[in-house]
Enzyme design. Structure first.
Site, short mmCIF file in Angstrom:
data_model
loop_
_atom_site.label_atom_id
_atom_site.label_comp_id
_atom_site.label_asym_id
_atom_site.label_seq_id
_atom_site.Cartn_x
_atom_site.Cartn_y
_atom_site.Cartn_z
CB CYS A 84 -0.85 0.08 1.24
SG CYS A 84 -1.56 -1.45 1.70
CE1 TYR B 253 -3.28 -10.20 0.13
CE2 TYR B 253 -5.32 -8.96 0.15
CZ TYR B 253 -4.09 -9.22 0.69
OH TYR B 253 -3.66 -8.50 1.76
CG HIS C 186 -1.87 -9.44 4.47
ND1 HIS C 186 -1.49 -9.02 3.24
CD2 HIS C 186 -0.73 -9.61 5.18
CE1 HIS C 186 -0.17 -8.93 3.17
NE2 HIS C 186 0.31 -9.29 4.34
CG ASP D 30 3.54 -9.93 5.72
OD1 ASP D 30 4.68 -10.41 5.71
OD2 ASP D 30 2.94 -9.58 4.69
#
Ligand code: ADP
Ligand code: SF4
Length: 695
Positions: free
Chosen positions: A30, A169, A172, A264
């Site tokens: 991001c 994806y 997360h 992470d």
């Protein structure tokens, strides 16, 4: 010349129908710019490609209005109108021979839909993740078919934009294929719930759909979390091993990591380089497809070791590519000692979290590539070399001296202490902050290579010294100090009993080895990392530590850097008592009086010392003295005097580095007007806006 030991890092890797030219893979990250600032976003990605990354990925890319992530600003492919922004990125990335990768995501119950106002979707009825007062509804079989269609169509749009790799994806705790895997989110009783085979079904289908849609020319990558560290409610390593076994050959690339994001991108205070290895090293043994993994890799030796030992095939990096977009090129050119190593502070993460363009402590040009035209390696040469005196060798002064030297100015850096680094040198000695020293080390190393920058240690300058020096420009980066008196957000008039109390300590005292003993209250009215570090230090030294804050939670700003949970866990482990919603009313003798923020009830406790972490004051005396002697400047040959960094307004290390860099960039350059950077205007043509307003 490249060190032959690192040759393996530059061998190509085939990923399905495409080939990465080397093993450096900028994984999705991001950046707070995304769909709102496409020009800025594309320029930032381009510099990574230019710096040698073989693959440059987007951040999460919303595929449909039901996957709206507002207020966070990520990539977006809701319909064809979103293609040009990503096509721009692809063009820029391809111009440097790199591959572009697109991380498609539909976050289901972990989206927000605050902008689209659609109802959230989930495997089962459940609360939304981000605490908005709404729930997600259970998806019907029709919804699942629709979701698969949206994903397929977004993949096709990605291909039309020019993407080479399309991600599915499932990491997360942030996307529907992952949510269907998680027992706590998937309580379905149909073919998509219950057994592992059923919970994996959607992920398998979406991988297959993506391959069918774009697999002829695009690689299909799977981003997969192998462990959530949540026990049986989450994806656990043993189950992840089964899942990887079930899907082993279906994707063209496995991108593996830990969930959630805070597990992470762990700050360096809580995890070292390569820390994910025990959680992901099984993947390569289970599939023949290439594997990319992350670990805040900045050392080429560690990278080579990971590849040679069969842990990963591609060196995944978000933060190291932010701190140094030229990392691969530096290794390739035999300049590994020029790498600007990430310090693991997660200020980059705070951009996304605070919904503002990305910034980086180590790399002050990050996020400024388009709007200011800043490049991490190149800088405009000085029109005429000037003689410049930099006072203070902390992050602001070091960066100013380095960048001024790079421009070709004749620079002298004076530092009062016997060592460089200022606050980063001192903070790096505190528990867990050793990597902060990289801010100093990289700059000192670069300065050492510049003949036109001289460093004077042990040189405490007075105003007269500055006037006598004979510099045309003087920049004061003299830092700041912590206040003792309790002045801060909650106590605009300070706290009674603190200012002159010998039992009160500041962070500067602690860093100067003046330490309290016995029962200590660390009073945090700052809200970031400092107080928790002080509490940890004192606990390690055997003190009985209470952490007191007027806030309702400890270290609230540390949520923005993903420190928060790690701080709480460490404090709990160390037995540090947390007292929230309490201010200090008084501290006298060995009695500390606390006042509840909400009901104003007072309590007393025995306390031998208080450490105040509330606010700071600039060390700007030298600047003030020079201002008073402005009449003497011309005779001394001085044209300008500026005060920057913590000496101007105390802030983050990132602020100080940025201030030093900005000073160097702007010196003797024409003023850029009131707004010192380019902005995105959402209507491409102002006439359209006028027309819309008139009709
Ligand atoms: P910043 O974060 O803004 O760079 P720091 O506190 O890290 O600020 O660094 C300021 C540095 O300036 C410190 O190392 C300090 O010793 C040095 N310094 C302060 N006053 C003087 C002075 N008068 N002469 C030379 N060095 C100074
Ligand atoms: Fe690394 Fe900090 Fe820069 Fe992020 S902000 S890339 S953690 S140095």
């Amino acid at each position: 010349m490249r060190d032959p030991r690192y040759d393996i890092l530059f061998t190509p890797v085939k990923i399905g129908p495409v080939t990465a030219k080397n093993r450096f893979f900028q994984v999705p990250h991001c950046n707070g710019m995304g769909h709102a600032m496409p020009l800025a976003h594309a320029a930032m990605r381009e510099i990574k490609a230019e710096g040698g990354w073989a693959v440059v990925s987007t951040e999460e890319c919303e595929i449909h209005p039901t996957s709206d992530l507002t207020p966070y600003v990520e990539a977006r492919l809701w319909d064809d109108r979103d293609i040009p922004a990503l096509a721009l990125m692809c063009d820029k990335v391809h111009a440097h021979g790199a591959l572009a990768a697109l991380e498609l995501s539909h976050n289901g119950p972990t989206a927000s839909n605050l902008y689209s106002r659609e109802v959230l979707l989930g495997p089962s009825h459940q609360v939304s993740k981000y605490g908005y007062p709404s729930q997600a509804r259970a998806m019907t079989l029709h919804d699942i078919r629709e979701y698969r269609r949206w994903h397929r169509e977004a993949a096709l749009r990605g291909k039309r934009a020019g993407m080479d790799i399309i991600y599915v994806y499932a990491a997360h705790d942030l996307s529907l294929p992952m949510h269907f895997l998680q027992r706590r989110r998937n309580q379905r009783s149909d073919e998509y719930g219950g057994s592992l085979e059923n919970r994996v079904r959607l992920l398998r289908e979406v991988l297959q759909d993506t391959r069918d849609a774009v697999g002829d020319s695009c690689a299909v990558a799977l981003r997969f979390a192998t462990e959530e560290l949540l026990g049986p409610g989450g994806v656990e390593l043993a189950e992840a091993q089964d899942i990887v076994g079930m899907l082993a050959e279906l994707p063209d690339l496995w991108d593996v990591n830990l969930a959630a994001w805070y597990n992470d991108s762990v700050p360096s205070r809580f995890a070292s380089e390569g820390a994910q290895e025990p959680f992901i090293d099984f993947v390569k043994k289970t599939t023949t497809k290439p594997v990319v993994g992350v670990g805040r890799f900045t050392s080429p030796d560690t990278m080579v070791s990971q590849i040679r030992r069969g842990v990963i095939d591609l060196i995944g990096a978000a933060r190291p590519s932010i701190a140094d977009p030229y990392l691969p090129r530096k290794i390739e050119e035999g300049r590994a000692d020029d790498i600007r190593e990430c310090i693991g502070c997660n200020i980059c993460v705070s951009g996304d979290m605070t919904i503002s363009p990305i910034r980086c402590t180590q790399n002050p040009t990050m996020g400024e590539e388009w709007r200011k035209g800043w490049h991490p390696e190149r800088i405009q040469p000085a029109r005429e070399p000037s003689r410049i005196l930099v006072v203070g060798g902390g992050p602001a002064g070091l960066e100013a001296a380095r960048a001024l030297g790079q421009r070709g100015h004749d620079v002298s850096l004076a530092e009062s202490r016997r060592e460089l680094g200022g606050r980063v040198t001192r903070e790096a000695r505190l528990p867990g902050l050793a990597e902060w020293a990289r801010v100093r080390d990289w700059r000192a190393g670069q300065i050492g290579k510049l003949d036109n920058v001289s460093v004077y240690l042990d040189s405490l300058l007075t105003a007269q010294d500055v006037l006598d020096f004979g510099a045309e420009h003087v920049v004061l980066a003299t830092g700041c100090h912590w206040r003792r008196d309790g002045f801060g957000r909650s106590n605009g008039l300070g706290v009674p009993g603190l200012a002159d109390n010998p039992r009160v300590f500041t962070l500067d005292d602690l860093m100067n080895a003046r330490l309290p003993e016995g029962r200590v209250a660390v009073f945090d009215d700052d809200g970031f990392y400092y107080a928790s570090v002080a509490a940890e230090l004192l606990r390690e030294r055997g003190c009985d530590v209470a952490y007191v804050t007027p806030e309702d939670s400890i270290a609230p700003w540390s949520v923005n850097t993903l420190d928060y949970r790690h701080i709480r866990k460490r404090m709990a482990k160390l037995g540090i008592e947390a007292i929230v919603s309490h201010n200090i009313a008084n501290f006298a003798g060995s009695t500390l009086t606390l006042e509840n923020t909400w009901d104003e009830q007072r309590t007393e406790r025995a306390c031998d010392a208080v450490v105040t972490v509330t606010s700071r004051l600039p060390d700007d005396r030298l600047f003030q003295e020079l201002l008073q002697r402005q009449g003497d400047w011309a005779d001394a040959g001085i044209r300008t005097v500026r005060c920057i960094g913590d000496a101007e307004a105390p802030g983050l290390i990132a602020h100080a580095v940025y201030a030093g860099h900005r000073y160097a960039r702007e010196l003797e350059e024409p003023a850029t007007g009131e707004v010192a950077f380019k902005r995105h205007f959402h209507t491409a043509n102002p006439d359209d806006l006028r027309r819309e307003t008139l009709t």
